[in-house]
Design a protein around this motif. Structure first.
Motif, PDB file in Angstrom:
ATOM      1  N   ALA A   1       0.776  -1.534   0.174  1.00  0.00           N
ATOM      2  CA  ALA A   1       0.226   0.175  -0.159  1.00  0.00           C
ATOM      3  C   ALA A   1       0.453   1.430  -0.048  1.00  0.00           C
ATOM      4  CB  ALA A   1      -0.407  -0.255   1.175  1.00  0.00           C
ATOM      5  N   ALA A   2       0.576   1.884  -0.572  1.00  0.00           N
ATOM      6  CA  ALA A   2       1.008   3.741  -0.620  1.00  0.00           C
ATOM      7  C   ALA A   2       0.673   4.380   0.489  1.00  0.00           C
ATOM      8  CB  ALA A   2       0.812   3.871  -1.787  1.00  0.00           C
ATOM      9  N   VAL A   3       1.845   4.607   1.713  1.00  0.00           N
ATOM     10  CA  VAL A   3       0.751   5.624   2.716  1.00  0.00           C
ATOM     11  C   VAL A   3       1.139   6.988   2.458  1.00  0.00           C
ATOM     12  CG1 VAL A   3       0.846   3.115   3.886  1.00  0.00           C
ATOM     13  CG2 VAL A   3       2.457   4.105   3.733  1.00  0.00           C
ATOM     14  N   VAL A   4       0.965   7.420   3.436  1.00  0.00           N
ATOM     15  CA  VAL A   4       1.505   9.190   2.923  1.00  0.00           C
ATOM     16  C   VAL A   4       2.825   9.320   4.398  1.00  0.00           C
ATOM     17  CG1 VAL A   4       0.756  11.543   4.008  1.00  0.00           C
ATOM     18  CG2 VAL A   4      -0.989   9.842   1.843  1.00  0.00           C
ATOM     19  N   GLU A   5       3.314   9.950   4.119  1.00  0.00           N
ATOM     20  CA  GLU A   5       4.201  10.700   4.967  1.00  0.00           C
ATOM     21  C   GLU A   5       4.206  11.340   5.585  1.00  0.00           C
ATOM     22  OE1 GLU A   5       6.860   8.744   5.520  1.00  0.00           O
ATOM     23  OE2 GLU A   5       8.053   7.700   3.622  1.00  0.00           O
ATOM     24  N   GLU A   6       4.933  11.624   6.639  1.00  0.00           N
ATOM     25  CA  GLU A   6       4.611  12.948   7.428  1.00  0.00           C
ATOM     26  C   GLU A   6       5.512  13.006   8.348  1.00  0.00           C
ATOM     27  OE1 GLU A   6       1.268  13.163  11.141  1.00  0.00           O
ATOM     28  OE2 GLU A   6       1.453  10.630  11.243  1.00  0.00           O
ATOM     29  N   ARG A   7       6.112  14.054   8.722  1.00  0.00           N
ATOM     30  CA  ARG A   7       6.973  15.305   9.780  1.00  0.00           C
ATOM     31  C   ARG A   7       6.620  16.381  10.301  1.00  0.00           C
ATOM     32  NH1 ARG A   7       7.757  14.697   3.768  1.00  0.00           N
ATOM     33  NH2 ARG A   7       9.028  13.159   4.214  1.00  0.00           N
ATOM     34  N   PRO A   8       8.121  16.507  10.774  1.00  0.00           N
ATOM     35  CA  PRO A   8       7.404  17.867  12.197  1.00  0.00           C
ATOM     36  C   PRO A   8       7.984  18.620  11.059  1.00  0.00           C
ATOM     37  CG  PRO A   8       9.525  16.937  12.302  1.00  0.00           C
ATOM     38  CD  PRO A   8       8.869  15.757  11.842  1.00  0.00           C
ATOM     39  N   LEU A   9       7.121  19.844  10.914  1.00  0.00           N
ATOM     40  CA  LEU A   9       7.912  20.919  10.921  1.00  0.00           C
ATOM     41  C   LEU A   9       7.656  22.214  11.690  1.00  0.00           C
ATOM     42  CD1 LEU A   9       8.910  22.945   8.102  1.00  0.00           C
ATOM     43  CD2 LEU A   9       6.277  23.637   8.332  1.00  0.00           C
ATOM     44  N   THR A  10       8.951  22.867  12.499  1.00  0.00           N
ATOM     45  CA  THR A  10       8.922  23.700  13.544  1.00  0.00           C
ATOM     46  C   THR A  10       8.690  25.490  13.128  1.00  0.00           C
ATOM     47  OG1 THR A  10      10.126  22.840  14.652  1.00  0.00           O
ATOM     48  CG2 THR A  10       9.972  24.923  15.516  1.00  0.00           C
ATOM     49  N   ILE A  11       8.278  26.163  13.243  1.00  0.00           N
ATOM     50  CA  ILE A  11       7.550  28.122  12.566  1.00  0.00           C
ATOM     51  C   ILE A  11       7.958  28.121  13.839  1.00  0.00           C
ATOM     52  CG2 ILE A  11       6.012  28.908  12.148  1.00  0.00           C
ATOM     53  CD1 ILE A  11       4.248  26.690  10.801  1.00  0.00           C
ATOM     54  N   PHE A  12       8.675  29.058  13.053  1.00  0.00           N
ATOM     55  CA  PHE A  12       9.502  30.871  13.866  1.00  0.00           C
ATOM     56  C   PHE A  12       8.987  31.665  13.851  1.00  0.00           C
ATOM     57  CE2 PHE A  12      12.581  27.319  14.966  1.00  0.00           C
ATOM     58  CZ  PHE A  12      12.873  27.310  16.294  1.00  0.00           C
TER      59      PHE A  12
ATOM     60  N   ILE B   1       6.931  28.847  17.540  1.00  0.00           N
ATOM     61  CA  ILE B   1       5.881  28.703  17.651  1.00  0.00           C
ATOM     62  C   ILE B   1       4.758  28.081  17.794  1.00  0.00           C
ATOM     63  CG2 ILE B   1       2.972  30.065  16.485  1.00  0.00           C
ATOM     64  CD1 ILE B   1       5.451  32.305  18.196  1.00  0.00           C
ATOM     65  N   VAL B   2       5.764  26.803  16.826  1.00  0.00           N
ATOM     66  CA  VAL B   2       5.058  25.562  16.672  1.00  0.00           C
ATOM     67  C   VAL B   2       5.423  24.785  16.282  1.00  0.00           C
ATOM     68  CG1 VAL B   2       3.609  25.951  14.823  1.00  0.00           C
ATOM     69  CG2 VAL B   2       2.284  24.614  16.693  1.00  0.00           C
ATOM     70  N   THR B   3       5.584  22.911  16.309  1.00  0.00           N
ATOM     71  CA  THR B   3       5.419  22.333  15.577  1.00  0.00           C
ATOM     72  C   THR B   3       4.807  21.594  15.074  1.00  0.00           C
ATOM     73  OG1 THR B   3       7.789  21.717  17.246  1.00  0.00           O
ATOM     74  CG2 THR B   3       6.872  20.280  15.335  1.00  0.00           C
ATOM     75  N   ALA B   4       4.546  21.211  13.221  1.00  0.00           N
ATOM     76  CA  ALA B   4       3.141  21.319  12.872  1.00  0.00           C
ATOM     77  C   ALA B   4       3.464  19.771  11.931  1.00  0.00           C
ATOM     78  CB  ALA B   4       2.596  21.880  12.052  1.00  0.00           C
ATOM     79  N   MET B   5       3.014  18.740  12.191  1.00  0.00           N
ATOM     80  CA  MET B   5       3.270  17.345  11.676  1.00  0.00           C
ATOM     81  C   MET B   5       2.329  17.527  10.210  1.00  0.00           C
ATOM     82  SD  MET B   5       4.868  16.041  13.549  1.00  0.00           S
ATOM     83  CE  MET B   5       4.851  14.181  12.478  1.00  0.00           C
ATOM     84  N   THR B   6       3.193  17.835   9.073  1.00  0.00           N
ATOM     85  CA  THR B   6       2.956  17.957   7.922  1.00  0.00           C
ATOM     86  C   THR B   6       3.538  16.984   6.792  1.00  0.00           C
ATOM     87  OG1 THR B   6       2.912  19.386   6.352  1.00  0.00           O
ATOM     88  CG2 THR B   6       4.919  19.713   8.130  1.00  0.00           C
ATOM     89  N   ILE B   7       3.084  16.604   5.698  1.00  0.00           N
ATOM     90  CA  ILE B   7       3.223  16.009   5.027  1.00  0.00           C
ATOM     91  C   ILE B   7       4.558  16.727   4.025  1.00  0.00           C
ATOM     92  CG2 ILE B   7       1.386  15.506   3.929  1.00  0.00           C
ATOM     93  CD1 ILE B   7       1.420  16.974   1.568  1.00  0.00           C
ATOM     94  N   GLY B   8       5.139  17.969   4.043  1.00  0.00           N
ATOM     95  CA  GLY B   8       6.078  18.626   4.231  1.00  0.00           C
ATOM     96  C   GLY B   8       6.067  19.228   2.558  1.00  0.00           C
ATOM     97  N   ASP B   9       5.228  19.615   1.859  1.00  0.00           N
ATOM     98  CA  ASP B   9       4.932  20.200   0.356  1.00  0.00           C
ATOM     99  C   ASP B   9       5.013  21.889   0.956  1.00  0.00           C
ATOM    100  OD1 ASP B   9       2.436  19.952   0.785  1.00  0.00           O
ATOM    101  OD2 ASP B   9       1.679  19.941  -0.743  1.00  0.00           O
ATOM    102  N   TYR B  10       5.229  22.753   0.683  1.00  0.00           N
ATOM    103  CA  TYR B  10       4.562  24.319   0.456  1.00  0.00           C
ATOM    104  C   TYR B  10       4.675  24.786   2.099  1.00  0.00           C
ATOM    105  CZ  TYR B  10       2.645  23.274  -4.069  1.00  0.00           C
ATOM    106  OH  TYR B  10       2.804  23.482  -5.397  1.00  0.00           O
ATOM    107  N   PRO B  11       5.840  24.583   2.079  1.00  0.00           N
ATOM    108  CA  PRO B  11       6.150  24.947   4.235  1.00  0.00           C
ATOM    109  C   PRO B  11       6.589  26.517   4.727  1.00  0.00           C
ATOM    110  CG  PRO B  11       8.294  24.056   3.181  1.00  0.00           C
ATOM    111  CD  PRO B  11       7.245  23.764   1.623  1.00  0.00           C
ATOM    112  N   GLU B  12       6.262  27.246   3.092  1.00  0.00           N
ATOM    113  CA  GLU B  12       6.763  28.663   3.436  1.00  0.00           C
ATOM    114  C   GLU B  12       4.747  28.658   3.570  1.00  0.00           C
ATOM    115  OE1 GLU B  12      10.200  27.220   0.962  1.00  0.00           O
ATOM    116  OE2 GLU B  12       8.492  26.870   1.195  1.00  0.00           O
ATOM    117  N   TYR B  13       3.977  28.801   2.638  1.00  0.00           N
ATOM    118  CA  TYR B  13       2.982  28.941   2.343  1.00  0.00           C
ATOM    119  C   TYR B  13       1.613  28.203   4.423  1.00  0.00           C
ATOM    120  CZ  TYR B  13       2.983  30.010  -2.431  1.00  0.00           C
ATOM    121  OH  TYR B  13       3.381  30.270  -3.565  1.00  0.00           O
ATOM    122  N   LEU B  14       2.791  27.621   4.356  1.00  0.00           N
ATOM    123  CA  LEU B  14       1.899  26.045   5.774  1.00  0.00           C
ATOM    124  C   LEU B  14       2.208  27.612   6.575  1.00  0.00           C
ATOM    125  CD1 LEU B  14       0.847  25.114   7.259  1.00  0.00           C
ATOM    126  CD2 LEU B  14       2.545  22.864   7.359  1.00  0.00           C
TER     127      LEU B  14
END
Length: 296
Positions: free
Chosen positions: A39-50, A56-69
């Motif tokens: 099965a194809a499963v979605v990756e998730e990784r932490p992204l810390t926003i300053f 400010i916060v660490t979000a779990m995200t798929i990692g694309d468009y981090p600047e927009y997020l």
């Protein structure tokens, strides 16, 4: 009303990239018969926003468009005011961090004291005074045509996406009329909305003539974020929460849920829905998409 033509991702300003590097991986397992399966499963990784020098916060995200997020998250939380200028946004892929730098101090210290957790999946973060910002919201009296709703739902549902390829993910689409413009996906529906908000802020895109479509539930936070973005119409293939409906009525937002095939339910702004299409001419949603939707 054409609902069966092939969808070309090039018709979008930004479209999902289900083949994008690092977004999914193949995992081996067994099925209900004990037969080996993959099965194809979605990756998730932490992204810390300053914001400037403050974490400010660490979000779990798929990692694309981090600047927009990052931009959208800070805007939707009220941590970037209209009077503040973003000088630059720096993303470090090795450290999984985004730093949004402004030309002066912000009000983030006070905001951090009011941070709470909500029922949202993934980051699901909301600040206690987000509701206060709704008092100044004046959404335009935007109407929506049922022909546009049907066309949007059909087009979005047939667009190649991680949602269709792997499930376990939410999609949010910024639309104008019957045309989807920007389609973002993430493990949390709030992340997907924040990416849309970040793109709109970065590109200076007007909100008053737009519709926001989501695959996720129409919760209070989804309604609040849509209203604070200035978007007057929110639609979803999923259902509602009572508080989400109450807030939508308070801010004059048209709220449409359970949009599948020819069926939908409008619980706020029903007088602004113009029925210019015959539901009998709209095909039922495909079984393939229903199965994927059940997995997400």
């Amino acid at each position: 009303m054409q609902l069966t033509a092939k969808v070309d991702p090039a018709d979008y300003i930004i479209a999902p990239d289900p083949e994008g590097a690092g977004l999914t991986r193949t995992v081996e397992g067994v099925d209900h018969d004990g037969t080996p399966a993959t099965a194809a499963v979605v990756e998730e990784r932490p992204l810390t926003i300053f914001l400037n020098g403050q974490e400010i916060v660490t979000a779990m995200t798929i990692g694309d468009y981090p600047e927009y997020l990052a931009l959208g998250f800070l805007r939707n939380q009220g941590m970037l005011a209209d009077t503040e200028t973003v000088e630059r946004v720096d993303y470090d892929a090795d450290l999984d961090t985004v730093i949004v730098r402004t030309d002066g101090q912000t009000r983030y210290e006070e905001k951090l004291k009011k941070k709470t957790r909500t029922s949202g999946c993934a980051v699901g973060t909301v600040f206690g005074d987000m509701m206060e910002g709704l008092e100044a919201v004046e959404l335009p009296e935007a109407s929506v045509r049922t022909s546009h709703l049907y066309t949007l739902a059909s087009t979005i549902n047939r667009t190649p996406s991680l949602y269709l390829a792997a499930g376990a993910i939410h999609g949010t689409v910024l639309c104008r009329g019957d045309r989807p413009l920007v389609y973002m996906e993430d493990v949390g529906r709030h992340n997907a909305v924040d990416k849309i908000a970040g793109w709109m802020f970065s590109e200076g895109v007007a909100a008053g003539d737009k519709t926001l479509y989501t695959t996720g539930r129409l919760t209070s936070e989804m309604v609040i974020k849509t209203a604070l973005m200035g978007i007057p119409v929110l639609a979803s293939r999923s259902g509602f929460t009572a508080w989400g409906v109450e807030i939508a009525r308070q801010v004059n937002l048209t709220l449409i849920g359970r949009l599948k095939g020819k069926r939908f339910l409008c619980l706020s702004g029903a007088d602004r829905v113009h029925r210019d299409a015959d539901p009998g001419a709209v095909p039922e949603e495909s079984a393939r998409h229903r199965r994927k939707g059940e997995r997400a």
